[in-house]
Design an enzyme around this catalytic site. Structure first.
Site, PDB file in Angstrom:
ATOM      1  NE  ARG A 115      -9.285  19.929  12.521  1.00  0.00           N
ATOM      2  CZ  ARG A 115      -8.700  20.382  13.641  1.00  0.00           C
ATOM      3  NH1 ARG A 115      -7.458  20.052  13.927  1.00  0.00           N
ATOM      4  NH2 ARG A 115      -9.368  21.151  14.479  1.00  0.00           N
ATOM      5  CG  HIS A 140      -9.850  14.819  18.574  1.00  0.00           C
ATOM      6  ND1 HIS A 140      -8.542  14.693  18.186  1.00  0.00           N
ATOM      7  CD2 HIS A 140      -9.933  16.064  19.140  1.00  0.00           C
ATOM      8  CE1 HIS A 140      -7.870  15.788  18.509  1.00  0.00           C
ATOM      9  NE2 HIS A 140      -8.688  16.636  19.075  1.00  0.00           N
ATOM     10  CG  HIS A 213      -7.374  16.740  23.612  1.00  0.00           C
ATOM     11  ND1 HIS A 213      -7.226  18.036  24.054  1.00  0.00           N
ATOM     12  CD2 HIS A 213      -7.602  16.822  22.282  1.00  0.00           C
ATOM     13  CE1 HIS A 213      -7.379  18.859  23.035  1.00  0.00           C
ATOM     14  NE2 HIS A 213      -7.606  18.144  21.944  1.00  0.00           N
ATOM     15  CD  GLU A 351      -4.121  17.565  21.240  1.00  0.00           C
ATOM     16  OE1 GLU A 351      -4.808  16.891  20.465  1.00  0.00           O
ATOM     17  OE2 GLU A 351      -4.134  18.804  21.236  1.00  0.00           O
TER      18      GLU A 351
HETATM   19  C1  GLA Z   1      -7.142  19.490  18.823  1.00  0.00           C
HETATM   20  C2  GLA Z   1      -7.391  20.203  17.566  1.00  0.00           C
HETATM   21  C3  GLA Z   1      -7.995  21.527  17.819  1.00  0.00           C
HETATM   22  C4  GLA Z   1      -9.252  21.407  18.642  1.00  0.00           C
HETATM   23  C5  GLA Z   1      -8.965  20.629  19.872  1.00  0.00           C
HETATM   24  C6  GLA Z   1     -10.198  20.322  20.659  1.00  0.00           C
HETATM   25  O1  GLA Z   1      -6.085  19.967  19.498  1.00  0.00           O
HETATM   26  O2  GLA Z   1      -6.247  20.323  16.771  1.00  0.00           O
HETATM   27  O3  GLA Z   1      -8.266  22.183  16.618  1.00  0.00           O
HETATM   28  O4  GLA Z   1     -10.245  20.762  17.890  1.00  0.00           O
HETATM   29  O5  GLA Z   1      -8.340  19.424  19.582  1.00  0.00           O
HETATM   30  O6  GLA Z   1     -11.008  21.413  20.845  1.00  0.00           O
END
Ligand code: GLA
Length: 387
Positions: A115, A140, A213, A351
């Site tokens: 984010r 993302h 991811h 991730e």
């Molecule tokens: C990341 C975010 C989560 C969610 C996933 C996708 O891991 O941190 O909050 O948005 O991606 O669903």
């Protein structure tokens, strides 16, 4: 016939070129043990472009299926303790399903993984506005992130087959400055490891944070939730977040909390600890951990063990942090492979990346990339078993 030998070799060459699978197979080698890379058509995108599906195979029989749409890992078949190969990822049955509704299963994430607060950041005195797609924040890479674009693919054959994917994001694309040329290479190693090398250059200062991811469920076939998986994270500190999962700036020691995975810990044992505000905000685990060890050398970041299958996954990375997400937002609405609905906590993601919202936190390791510099990171997911 005088020209027979030439004709024969021409025929062989043609079949090699048209079959799109021509790794050097020695005599007596069975097909399923042959290392190499195959390409098949995967389907057509709404804009008329076509995507392909590549299958990378090593001599041990492990396979990785990857499409150049979003650089998505469509499947990863790895053996369990009895040698049974199963898929350890969540995935969908067709390209159209990935296009319609994909919660980032298997995908490459960019230009910025995780984010950016309120979709805004300032660089060299200029403020940039990004697409808001998650609780008032940018997530993302925006509306059409790197998970939704068609990459140019170059297969590389060999004992350790690789797929090179290239994409150039335009200056202003999704609000980010600079033409960013990205290259991601997936390599399937002999030792059942999938290596991902990321590289990027820019023609204007910008921010970059690339990751993958993939949703893992080591039981194979995602038969049940991941609450019995045993996870170890090589991290003393957590990147604390607010209600919208934006870092507060505090790096919180994990010792004695539900976030302490320094020793192997069962995922489900503390995931619903309602006394922990961070657990409440994440709806479980959905946080970045600061990895121990300095510099950008490859270090062991995480180990996951699934007791019934005996499968083990080790994650090594050059990145400074890892986002451990326990599929809290999965709710059965995404129907995946073989018509199977993926429910809450049916997978976990690891991730590897820089800290979320780094462009707004000068104290965090920088994610700024300038012209003349090369962004370079590596992450390796390695599979093995123990009885
Ligand atoms: C990341 C975010 C989560 C969610 C996933 C996708 O891991 O941190 O909050 O948005 O991606 O669903």
């Amino acid at each position: 016939m005088k020209f027979l030998p030439q004709l024969l070799s021409l025929a062989l060459l043609t079949s090699c070129l048209t079959m799109t699978s021509c790794s050097s197979k020695k005599e007596n080698e069975s097909d399923d043990k042959k290392a190499g890379i195959d390409k098949t058509a995967y389907g057509q995108l709404p804009d008329g472009q076509t995507a392909d599906l590549y299958t990378l195979r090593n001599a041990a029989g492990m396979t990785a299926q990857i499409t150049n749409y979003g650089g998505i890992i469509v499947g990863l078949q790895v053996p369990d303790k009895d040698g049974k190969f199963e898929d350890v990822t969540l995935g969908q049955d067709s390209l159209s399903s990935y296009v319609k509704n994909n919660p980032y299963f298997g995908a490459l994430i960019g230009r910025y993984g995780n984010r950016i607060a309120k979709g805004k950041f300032t660089l060299d005195g200029k403020t940039y506005d990004l697409f808001i797609n998650n609780m008032g924040n940018h997530l993302h890479g925006g509306k059409v992130g790197f998970d939704k674009v068609l990459w140019t693919a170059t297969p590389v054959d060999g004992d350790e087959p690789a797929l090179k994917l290239a994409y150039t994001a335009k200056d202003g694309e999704e609000g980010y400055p600079g033409n960013l040329s990205v290259e991601v290479t997936y390599t399937l190693q002999k030792d059942n490891a999938l290596k991902i090398d990321y590289k990027a250059t820019t023609d204007k200062p910008t921010v970059v944070n690339l990751t993958n991811h993939t949703y893992f469920n080591l039981t194979g076939g995602a038969k049940r939730d991941i609450l019995d998986h045993v996870v170890t994270l090589n991290a003393d500190k957590l990147i604390a977040v607010d209600q919208t999962l934006i870092p507060t700036g505090e790096l919180k020691p994990v010792a004695g909390t539900a976030f302490d995975f320094l020793k192997p810990s069962v995922v489900g044992s503390r995931i619903n600890d309602s006394t922990d505000t961070q657990i409440k905000y994440g709806g479980g685990y959905d946080h970045g951990w600061v990895l121990n060890g300095s510099g950008d050398s490859l270090k062991l970041a995480a180990t996951v063990y699934e007791p019934t299958s005996g499968r083990v996954m080790e994650v090594r990375t050059t990145e400074p942090a890892i986002q451990f997400y326990t599929g809290n937002f999965l709710d059965g609405s995404v129907v995946g492979r073989e018509g199977f609905a993926y429910k809450k906590r049916y997978a976990l993601c690891l991730e590897t990346e820089h800290y979320p919202d780094s462009p707004n936190h000068p104290a965090f390791p920088t994610t700024v990339l300038k012209p003349g510099e090369t962004y370079k990171t590596t992450t390796i997911y390695q599979f093995s078993t123990k009885k």
